[in-house]
Design an enzyme around this catalytic site. Structure first.
Site, PDB file in Angstrom:
ATOM      1  N   SER A   1       3.747  10.433   5.408  1.00  0.00           N
ATOM      2  CA  SER A   1       5.013  11.105   5.106  1.00  0.00           C
ATOM      3  C   SER A   1       5.361  11.112   3.618  1.00  0.00           C
ATOM      4  CB  SER A   1       6.155  10.428   5.873  1.00  0.00           C
ATOM      5  OG  SER A   1       6.393   9.118   5.378  1.00  0.00           O
TER       6      SER A   1
ATOM      7  N   ALA B   1       0.826  -1.208   0.000  1.00  0.00           N
ATOM      8  CA  ALA B   1       0.000   0.000   0.000  1.00  0.00           C
ATOM      9  C   ALA B   1       0.859   1.257   0.000  1.00  0.00           C
ATOM     10  CB  ALA B   1      -0.934  -0.012   1.207  1.00  0.00           C
TER      11      ALA B   1
ATOM     12  N   GLY C   1      11.956   3.748   2.181  1.00  0.00           N
ATOM     13  CA  GLY C   1      12.264   2.800   1.119  1.00  0.00           C
ATOM     14  C   GLY C   1      11.084   2.556   0.202  1.00  0.00           C
ATOM     15  N   ASP C   2       9.887   2.471   0.779  1.00  0.00           N
ATOM     16  CA  ASP C   2       8.685   2.282  -0.039  1.00  0.00           C
ATOM     17  C   ASP C   2       8.420   3.493  -0.919  1.00  0.00           C
ATOM     18  OD1 ASP C   2       8.271  -0.205   1.122  1.00  0.00           O
ATOM     19  OD2 ASP C   2       6.990   0.609   2.706  1.00  0.00           O
TER      20      ASP C   2
END
Length: 299
Positions: free
Chosen positions: A288, A40, A248-249
């Site tokens: 974020s 997600a 990282g995502d």
């Protein structure tokens, strides 16, 4: 279009002055909840980067299901392939220290019900020029089936080797593009604790063997990658991190979005690295993730 086949979680976040040592209890200074899950998160990052995004995965029928999907829904991601099952929505228990570093325990819940049949359905809805993005927070058979079906259909696959599971090195050989942090890449390469020179040598060796595009994220040191035998490096921003959860995502989602937009590889790396830096300036994985305009401003 980008299809993200992966996990959907609700994050339960506690902040502390410092992370506890094993067996130690520390006092917390705050608590919050936020939508998360590597799948997600990456889907939302790609959507905020401006691309059409289709999310495939699973949530429960509990009180966490709706808030876990809320930001994706608000951003305009397509959620038709998110199934609702009789398992609790996946959760992540996150401790964030005063320096922005974190410790995470993930409880799969509904994510553990994602199957190879779900992978088939996701690939059937895709076109040859689409991008498929995957991670390792849903069962291995589902990931493997998605990679195999996508390859047969000529779809570009991007696999983030996180979290680091036993099957990661094997699955990593099945994708067109692999994104890994330093530890994950060491496992993929079958070596322990590489310095910069050893990492570049391993990148060249793997690229020559497999023809894959390989990307290694290095935290504050940016990213190093290899594509068609050529090494690339990109830097993010110099920042004081507040919370590195989701950075990282964010990188992965922005990178896939940049490729989908038609940007060249080097520009895609730089844009993704800047987006990942900006994601460290706020708490929570999905809250974020920066908007495309914010990233463009920094670039």
């Amino acid at each position: 279009m980008i299809t993200v086949f992966g996990s959907i979680n609700m994050d339960l976040i506690a902040t502390t002055d410092r992370l506890p040592k094993p067996g130690e209890t520390v006092a917390g200074s705050g608590f919050s909840t936020a939508a998360g899950g590597k799948g997600a998160n990456q889907a939302l990052a790609a959507r905020r980067a401006g691309r059409v995004v289709h999310m495939a995965g699973a949530v429960g029928q509990d009180n966490f299901a709706e808030p876990a999907l809320e930001l994706l829904k608000d951003a305009g991601a397509t959620l038709d392939s998110v199934k609702h099952v009789d398992e609790p929505t996946g959760t992540a228990l996150i401790l964030v220290g005063g320096d922005g570093e974190n410790m995470i325990a993930v409880v799969p819940g509904a994510n553990g019900t994602v199957t190879a049949t779900d992978a088939d359905a996701a690939i059937d809805a895709m076109q040859t020029n689409d991008i498929l993005m995957l991670q390792l927070e849903v069962p291995v058979p589902a990931v493997e089936q998605a990679l195999a079906r996508a390859k047969a259909k000529g779809i570009t696959t991007v696999l983030n080797l996180a979290p680091l599971i036993a099957d990661a090195p094997r699955l990593g050989r099945l994708a067109d593009i692999v994104i890994a942090n330093e530890t994950e890449f060491e496992r993929l390469a079958g070596q322990e604790v590489m310095d910069a020179g050893e990492r570049e040598a391993a990148l060249k060796q793997l690229n020559s063997e497999t023809g894959q595009t390989l990307i290694v994220t290095l935290g504050a040191d940016g990213v190093v990658a290899i594509r068609d035998g050529h090494l690339f490096r990109a830097k993010g921003l110099k920042i004081e991190p507040v919370d590195t959860v989701g950075a990282g995502d964010t990188f992965c989602g922005y990178f896939a979005a940049s490729l989908d937009e038609g940007l060249d590889f080097e520009t895609a790396l730089r844009r993704a690295a800047v987006a990942g830096s900006l994601a460290c300036l706020k708490q929570g994985a999905q809250p974020s993730i920066p908007l495309s305009a914010d990233v463009a401003k920094e670039l």
